[in-house]
Design a protein around this motif. Structure first.
Motif, PDB file in Angstrom:
ATOM      1  N   LEU A  62       0.834  -1.193   0.000  1.00 25.96           N
ATOM      2  CA  LEU A  62       0.000   0.000   0.000  1.00 25.96           C
ATOM      3  C   LEU A  62       0.874   1.250   0.000  1.00 25.96           C
ATOM      4  O   LEU A  62       0.594   2.216  -0.718  1.00 25.96           O
ATOM      5  N   TYR A  63       1.937   1.228   0.775  1.00 25.96           N
ATOM      6  CA  TYR A  63       2.843   2.380   0.795  1.00 25.96           C
ATOM      7  C   TYR A  63       3.425   2.609  -0.595  1.00 25.96           C
ATOM      8  O   TYR A  63       3.458   3.733  -1.089  1.00 25.96           O
ATOM      9  N   ARG A  64       3.882   1.531  -1.220  1.00 25.76           N
ATOM     10  CA  ARG A  64       4.467   1.678  -2.553  1.00 25.76           C
ATOM     11  C   ARG A  64       3.422   2.142  -3.571  1.00 25.76           C
ATOM     12  O   ARG A  64       3.722   2.928  -4.465  1.00 25.76           O
ATOM     13  N   ALA A  65       2.202   1.646  -3.432  1.00 23.91           N
ATOM     14  CA  ALA A  65       1.156   2.050  -4.369  1.00 23.91           C
ATOM     15  C   ALA A  65       0.846   3.532  -4.252  1.00 23.91           C
ATOM     16  O   ALA A  65       0.608   4.202  -5.250  1.00 23.91           O
ATOM     17  N   THR A  66       0.856   4.061  -3.025  1.00 21.31           N
ATOM     18  CA  THR A  66       0.525   5.468  -2.831  1.00 21.31           C
ATOM     19  C   THR A  66       1.698   6.392  -3.109  1.00 21.31           C
ATOM     20  O   THR A  66       1.519   7.605  -3.222  1.00 21.31           O
ATOM     21  N   HIS A  67       2.910   5.832  -3.199  1.00 23.63           N
ATOM     22  CA  HIS A  67       4.088   6.658  -3.445  1.00 23.63           C
ATOM     23  C   HIS A  67       4.723   6.383  -4.815  1.00 23.63           C
ATOM     24  O   HIS A  67       5.679   7.053  -5.185  1.00 23.63           O
ATOM     25  N   ASN A  68       4.187   5.408  -5.554  1.00 18.95           N
ATOM     26  CA  ASN A  68       4.696   5.108  -6.886  1.00 18.95           C
ATOM     27  C   ASN A  68       3.851   5.852  -7.915  1.00 18.95           C
ATOM     28  O   ASN A  68       2.941   6.598  -7.572  1.00 18.95           O
ATOM     29  N   ALA A  69       4.158   5.631  -9.196  1.00 20.33           N
ATOM     30  CA  ALA A  69       3.500   6.390 -10.259  1.00 20.33           C
ATOM     31  C   ALA A  69       2.002   6.102 -10.327  1.00 20.33           C
ATOM     32  O   ALA A  69       1.580   4.955 -10.482  1.00 20.33           O
TER      33      ALA A  69
END
Length: 382
Positions: A62-69
């Motif tokens: 979830l962190y990566r999804a909200t901070h990725n493109a």
């Protein structure tokens, strides 16, 4: 109407013999393309790079999804829905303060999202993928897909009759009356090497804009060319409540037009073409568009019409502009605190904005001290 940012379009273009998208690709556009590059990798490689399997929906993911493109964002009633890399779809029920992952199908880069009501919505992107939700975005199922397709969906809209329309790379144009079965729309006498970057319904009409100044108006069964007086790509388009239309794109280009009450008749068909069913003459209306000065040359990637009649426009190097047509086209910049490319924006109900792009998703407060648009553009060029 929802459209896709230039960086996502650049990434989504297939590596075939056809002409690649656009020109003058900025560093911001390249940055987002790099951030999205995992979308083209095999699933195993993507999972290894992420450090966990995407489908587990752990806090890490979830962190990566909200901070990725992320590429697009839309409202579904009380919910906000954002889409982007690896078919990621994020949901927020508190105006963008917190997010969670939806259940999706496939792994395509998603480049546009649209809701026709709080429950029914569509997301689309790479390989002509079109997903549908009937529960407000909680779950999504694939309705249309062409594996390794040369064309990708950039824009979704619905006309006054309720027909759904999708447009995209290499003259891609699809329509559907139920969101499940999609069929091709063939634009007459149009070079299929160009991209149809944006489609929008304007009353009973359909307007499509794209590359090389190409823009089209469909009224009833007639097509009319309404060229934009600029040969660079137009990435997005918007329509106001009074029927005024806008188009924006490369080098800070922004144009306004009012559709005519009547359209001209198409030119006569040349004798040599009279027996060719593929040739359909198209009328042309020149000088329909008026340029609006945006105070700089940074590309504008996305935008939305606000309830008060202003336009919120976002783009390269953290650019966020508010255009006020009722006040002499006054431009105001909203500081975003970032130099990353922004692909799309949506207002929240508590007075803020949610922006998505290279750095993922972020809430922006308009209470920050704004600057003049020209000053911001000059500062970015130093």
């Amino acid at each position: 109407m929802h459209t896709v940012s230039a960086p996502a379009r650049a990434l989504a273009m297939p590596k075939t013999g056809k002409r690649r998208f656009g020109s003058h690709v900025s560093m911001a556009m390249l940055s987002l393309a790099i951030a999205c590059s995992l979308a083209a990798a095999p699933r195993a490689a993507r999972a290894a790079s992420l450090g966990s399997v995407v489908d587990t929906h752990t806090d890490n993911d979830l962190y990566r999804a909200t901070h990725n493109a992320l590429v697009a964002v839309a409202r579904a009633g009380d919910r906000l829905v954002a889409v982007g890399d690896r078919a990621m779809i994020l949901l927020s029920d508190d105006e963008g303060k917190t997010w969670r992952l939806a259940k999706t199908e496939g792994h395509a880069l998603l480049t546009t999202v649209m809701f026709v009501n709080p429950q029914e919505g569509y997301a689309a992107g790479q390989d002509e993928t079109i997903l549908k939700t009937s529960d407000g975005g909680a779950t999504w199922a694939r309705q249309y897909y062409k594996e390794k397709a040369d064309r990708n969906v950039f824009s979704l809209t619905r006309d006054k009759q309720g027909t759904l329309i999708a447009t995209g790379a290499y003259a891609l144009a699809l329509s559907s009356t139920d969101g499940t079965t999609w069929s091709e729309i063939k634009l007459p006498t149009f070079d299929d090497d160009y991209h149809l970057n944006c489609a929008m319904a304007v009353g009973d009409d359909l307007v499509i804009t794209g590359e090389g100044g190409h823009a089209f108006l469909r009224r009833a069964d007639a097509w009319v060319s309404i060229p934009v007086p600029y040969l660079g790509s137009q990435f997005g388009c918007l329509s106001a409540k009074d029927g005024t239309i806008y188009s924006f794109g490369l080098r800070g280009s922004l144009f306004r037009a009012h559709l005519p009450d009547t359209i001209p008749a198409p030119p006569p068909v040349a004798k040599a073409e009279a027996g060719d069913p593929a040739v359909t003459p198209v009328a042309e209306i020149k000088d329909l568009w008026t340029r609006i000065d945006t105070g700089g040359q940074r590309p504008i990637f996305g935008g939305i019409m606000l309830d008060d009649g202003k336009l919120a426009l976002v783009g390269a190097t953290g650019q966020f502009l508010l255009l006020d047509p009722a006040n002499g086209d006054k431009l105001t910049t909203i500081p975003t605190g970032s130099e990353q490319a922004i692909s799309a924006v949506v207002p929240t109900r508590d007075g803020a904005y949610v922006i998505v792009g290279d750095a993922g998703v972020k809430r922006v407060s308009p209470d920050a001290v704004p600057t003049a648009a020209g000053d911001a553009a000059q500062g970015a060029s130093k």
